[in-house]
Design an enzyme around this catalytic site. Structure first.
Site, PDB file in Angstrom:
ATOM      1  N   ARG A  58       0.830  -1.216   0.000  1.00 11.94           N
ATOM      2  CA  ARG A  58       0.000   0.000   0.000  1.00 11.94           C
ATOM      3  C   ARG A  58       0.861   1.262   0.000  1.00 11.94           C
ATOM      4  NH1 ARG A  58      -2.780  -3.979   2.928  1.00 11.94           N
ATOM      5  NH2 ARG A  58      -1.509  -3.448   4.731  1.00 11.94           N
ATOM      6  N   GLU A  82       6.383 -11.165  15.102  1.00  7.55           N
ATOM      7  CA  GLU A  82       5.953 -11.845  16.326  1.00  7.55           C
ATOM      8  C   GLU A  82       6.426 -13.309  16.284  1.00  7.55           C
ATOM      9  OE1 GLU A  82       1.809 -11.334  16.848  1.00  7.55           O
ATOM     10  OE2 GLU A  82       1.751 -12.469  18.724  1.00  7.55           O
TER      11      GLU A  82
HETATM   12  P1  AMP Z   1       4.740  -2.853  11.723  1.00 10.56           P
HETATM   13  O1  AMP Z   1       6.013  -3.340  11.084  1.00 10.56           O
HETATM   14  O2  AMP Z   1       4.378  -3.624  12.963  1.00 10.56           O
HETATM   15  O3  AMP Z   1       4.783  -1.355  11.975  1.00 10.56           O
HETATM   16  O4  AMP Z   1       3.552  -3.146  10.708  1.00 10.56           O
HETATM   17  C1  AMP Z   1       3.344  -2.300   9.638  1.00 10.56           C
HETATM   18  C2  AMP Z   1       2.955  -3.015   8.373  1.00 10.56           C
HETATM   19  O5  AMP Z   1       1.983  -4.031   8.613  1.00 10.56           O
HETATM   20  C3  AMP Z   1       2.344  -2.023   7.409  1.00 10.56           C
HETATM   21  O6  AMP Z   1       2.862  -2.278   6.113  1.00 10.56           O
HETATM   22  C4  AMP Z   1       0.843  -2.273   7.520  1.00 10.56           C
HETATM   23  O7  AMP Z   1       0.252  -2.215   6.240  1.00 10.56           O
HETATM   24  C5  AMP Z   1       0.692  -3.655   8.142  1.00 10.56           C
HETATM   25  N1  AMP Z   1      -0.198  -3.647   9.343  1.00 10.56           N
HETATM   26  C6  AMP Z   1       0.166  -3.911  10.625  1.00 10.56           C
HETATM   27  N2  AMP Z   1      -0.867  -3.846  11.479  1.00 10.56           N
HETATM   28  C7  AMP Z   1      -1.945  -3.506  10.724  1.00 10.56           C
HETATM   29  C8  AMP Z   1      -3.352  -3.247  11.026  1.00 10.56           C
HETATM   30  N3  AMP Z   1      -3.853  -3.325  12.279  1.00 10.56           N
HETATM   31  N4  AMP Z   1      -4.152  -2.911   9.995  1.00 10.56           N
HETATM   32  C9  AMP Z   1      -3.664  -2.813   8.733  1.00 10.56           C
HETATM   33  N5  AMP Z   1      -2.377  -3.044   8.390  1.00 10.56           N
HETATM   34  C10 AMP Z   1      -1.514  -3.389   9.365  1.00 10.56           C
END
Ligand code: AMP
Length: 176
Positions: free
Chosen positions: A59, A96
């Site tokens: 995205r 995780e």
């Molecule tokens: P992080 O690395 O934990 O910051 O996760 C970010 C990535 O995971 C981004 O590319 C988001 O598109 C996706 N992502 C993580 N959690 C969500 C959520 N609750 N809703 C939508 N996309 C998420």
């Protein structure tokens, strides 16, 4: 911002129980909300000297491409492992369960290039942190990281700011 909050769809328990998936495809499908989101992501950088926008798969490609176009600068895809055809730099990060990795082409940035990172959402910040590290290894200076959505409870923005990179988000979901 209310318009954006209204247009982002929440899917409970996707992709697994307990996760509230913040679906920005509904925001991107709405002409006004999409336009306003891109304008707001661009606004802090109008007039700044930036060499490129790095968007994180998938995205972040859509949003980052629009931001780069509006700033009249180039776009750098930060892709998941194994997708880019030329020689790459790779950065692994912890999930995780297990690990994942992001890649850029070795010649995607030049030494000293000033880059803005864009993705739809920051949660733990692991993905964005890997993108920042990758761009820095390639010699770039990361000026900032911009997101439509932040989940502050998961600490992602603090994590990126601890790397010395200012962050921006348009909609925050606190404890929701
Ligand atoms: P992080 O690395 O934990 O910051 O996760 C970010 C990535 O995971 C981004 O590319 C988001 O598109 C996706 N992502 C993580 N959690 C969500 C959520 N609750 N809703 C939508 N996309 C998420």
């Amino acid at each position: 911002m209310d318009l954006m909050r209204e247009k982002i769809r929440t899917i409970p328990d996707y992709p697994k129980p307990g996760i509230q998936f913040r679906d920005v495809t509904t925001l991107m499908g709405d002409a006004r909300a999409f336009r306003v989101s891109i304008d707001q992501l661009v606004q802090p950088w109008a007039g700044a000297k930036i060499d490129g926008v790095a968007g994180i798969e998938a995205r972040g490609f859509i949003l980052g491409g629009a931001v780069a176009h509006q700033l009249s600068i180039g776009f750098i895809p930060v892709r998941k492992r194994g997708k880019l055809p030329h020689t790459t730099l790779i950065e692994e990060y912890e999930l995780e369960y297990g690990s994942d990795a992001v890649e850029i082409h070795i010649d995607a940035v030049r030494e000293g290039d000033r880059i803005l990172v864009v993705d739809d959402l920051i949660a733990t910040g692991g993905t964005a942190e890997a993108a920042v590290k990758l761009l820095r290894r390639a010699g770039a200076e990361v000026l900032g990281a911009a997101f439509i959505v932040s989940l502050p409870d998961l600490g992602g923005q603090r994590r990126i700011e601890a790397l010395g990179v200012p962050t921006q988000s348009l909609v925050d979901y606190d404890g929701e």
